[in-house]
Design a protein around this motif. Structure first.
Motif, PDB file in Angstrom:
ATOM      1  N   GLU B  57      25.581  49.025  42.007  1.00 32.65           N
ATOM      2  CA  GLU B  57      24.464  48.328  42.629  1.00 32.65           C
ATOM      3  C   GLU B  57      23.130  48.942  42.239  1.00 32.65           C
ATOM      4  OE1 GLU B  57      24.026  46.794  47.180  1.00 32.65           O
ATOM      5  OE2 GLU B  57      24.095  48.922  46.742  1.00 32.65           O
ATOM      6  N   ALA B  58      23.138  50.248  41.935  1.00 30.02           N
ATOM      7  CA  ALA B  58      21.893  50.936  41.582  1.00 30.02           C
ATOM      8  C   ALA B  58      21.179  50.225  40.445  1.00 30.02           C
ATOM      9  CB  ALA B  58      22.191  52.380  41.212  1.00 30.02           C
ATOM     10  N   LEU B  61      19.406  47.230  41.697  1.00 32.30           N
ATOM     11  CA  LEU B  61      18.273  47.607  42.539  1.00 32.30           C
ATOM     12  C   LEU B  61      17.115  48.133  41.697  1.00 32.30           C
ATOM     13  CD1 LEU B  61      20.225  49.202  45.444  1.00 32.30           C
ATOM     14  CD2 LEU B  61      18.991  47.060  45.457  1.00 32.30           C
ATOM     15  N   ILE B  62      17.445  48.840  40.610  1.00 34.01           N
ATOM     16  CA  ILE B  62      16.373  49.274  39.711  1.00 34.01           C
ATOM     17  C   ILE B  62      15.701  48.052  39.104  1.00 34.01           C
ATOM     18  CG2 ILE B  62      15.904  50.481  37.541  1.00 34.01           C
ATOM     19  CD1 ILE B  62      18.109  52.462  38.397  1.00 34.01           C
ATOM     20  N   PHE B  64      15.422  45.238  40.577  1.00 30.82           N
ATOM     21  CA  PHE B  64      14.616  44.686  41.668  1.00 30.82           C
ATOM     22  C   PHE B  64      13.270  45.410  41.784  1.00 30.82           C
ATOM     23  CE2 PHE B  64      13.571  45.061  46.218  1.00 30.82           C
ATOM     24  CZ  PHE B  64      13.375  43.728  46.521  1.00 30.82           C
ATOM     25  N   VAL B  65      13.291  46.723  41.626  1.00 32.45           N
ATOM     26  CA  VAL B  65      12.040  47.486  41.692  1.00 32.45           C
ATOM     27  C   VAL B  65      11.163  47.180  40.477  1.00 32.45           C
ATOM     28  CG1 VAL B  65      11.080  49.813  41.662  1.00 32.45           C
ATOM     29  CG2 VAL B  65      13.033  49.312  43.097  1.00 32.45           C
ATOM     30  N   PHE B  68       9.036  44.110  40.782  1.00 35.70           N
ATOM     31  CA  PHE B  68       7.749  44.243  41.458  1.00 35.70           C
ATOM     32  C   PHE B  68       6.732  44.980  40.600  1.00 35.70           C
ATOM     33  CE2 PHE B  68      10.423  43.487  45.183  1.00 35.70           C
ATOM     34  CZ  PHE B  68       9.760  42.360  45.625  1.00 35.70           C
TER      35      PHE B  68
END
Lengths: 255, 72
Positions: B57-58, B61-62, B64-65, B68
């Motif tokens: 999942e990391a 999520l990276i 996802f960051v 932004f």
């Protein structure tokens, strides 16, 4: 046509301070309040769980279940047989502190996960980083630990330089970063999800014909709130579990 | 049509989510199979599954960051 005003990301997680000086490090805003609440609640678990009745009731029940949970689900599979007295209480407080800071995401009125700001996850990850590498250095000695950390057993000689570089980068640089981002991004994503559907619901609260779609996002808010309760528990569990894994890898003696 | 940073960031996040999506699906599927075949090992499998999910999942999520960060 819906005239939606989705707030910019900064507005979702930024809170004005209401005590202390504007912009100073001791300025108190909602996030700091959540830290304080979580700290108090975590301390309460220790204080209330400290009774030693034969038949446990209330808080003692919760405390005993959670100690058992930490011992069997978090320490046993990662560190194995554990003789360090400080480890279970440390992991217990880590777990509950993260859980409480997360769960404020769904508590009415507050509705702000403190971990959606990167400060707390980063601090906790660096704190864990110091603890597990410190324990490794203490266990194996400075040179011994570096060797233990970057040289995995059973690697062919020719591959060793490459493997050592990869292991060093992953253990000392990437590990704290991914440890941080995992907690931070999960909670930020959850918070944005809830905000999105709340904004949609608010946008559909009109007398126009398209108000008939209102139940859809309204139901989604309820559903995702339940989902986020699970996520706050799971992320606290995962963060603590990963601390256990890193700690176990640092102090193990298999090779 | 104008190409914006936001649009590109959104497409990149979508691409970045494919790998972890496949990974988590495969991982959980195999874990469920393992638990169904050997229910007495379910506790151990579950812990390892969460660990694996956390690692896979990391990446998402990276992404996802970065989404932004890339918007700006």
């Amino acid at each position: 046509m819906f005239a939606l005003h989705f707030p910019p990301l900064g507005h979702i997680v930024d809170w004005p301070g209401f005590a202390g000086t504007e912009g100073a490090w001791y300025e108190v805003n909602k996030v700091v309040l959540v830290y304080l609440f979580a700290l108090i609640l975590t301390c309460l678990i220790f204080v209330l769980g400290n009774k030693k009745q034969l038949v446990p009731t209330g808080a003692q029940n919760l405390a005993e279940i959670s100690v058992e949970f930490i011992d069997q689900q978090l320490i046993e599979p990662t560190v194995g047989h554990n003789e360090r007295k400080w480890l279970p209480p440390f992991m217990l407080s880590l777990f509950f502190f993260i859980f409480f800071t997360n769960i404020f995401e769904v508590v009415p009125v507050i509705q702000m996960p403190a971990n959606a700001r990167i400060a707390l996850p980063m601090f906790l990850a660096l704190f864990s980083y110091v603890i597990y590498h410190g324990s490794g250095f203490k266990e194996h000695g400075p040179i011994g630990y570096l060797k233990h950390a970057v040289v995995p057993p059973g690697v062919p000689k020719a591959m060793l330089p490459l493997v050592m570089v990869i292991e060093f980068v992953s253990k000392f640089l990437v590990q704290p970063f991914s440890h941080t981002v995992r907690l931070f991004a999960n909670l930020l994503a959850g918070h944005i999800l809830l905000v999105t559907f709340a904004v949609l619901s608010a946008g559909l609260w009109t007398t126009e014909w398209y108000a008939v779609f209102l139940p859809l996002p309204a139901f989604a808010v309820v559903f995702f709130t339940a989902f986020e309760i699970m996520v706050s528990f799971l992320q606290a569990y995962v963060f603590t579990l990963l601390f256990g894994v890193y700690f176990g890898a640092a102090v193990s003696h298999e090779h | 049509m104008e190409i914006t940073n936001t649009g590109l960031a959104a497409i990149c996040y979508g691409l970045g989510a494919i790998g972890p999506g496949i990974g988590i699906g495969y991982l959980v599927g195999q874990s469920v199979q393992a638990m169904a075949r050997q229910p007495e090992a379910a506790g151990m499998v579950r812990t390892t599954m969460f660990l694996g999910i956390a690692f896979v999942e990391a990446l998402a999520l990276i992404g996802f960051v970065v989404f932004f960060l890339g918007q700006g």
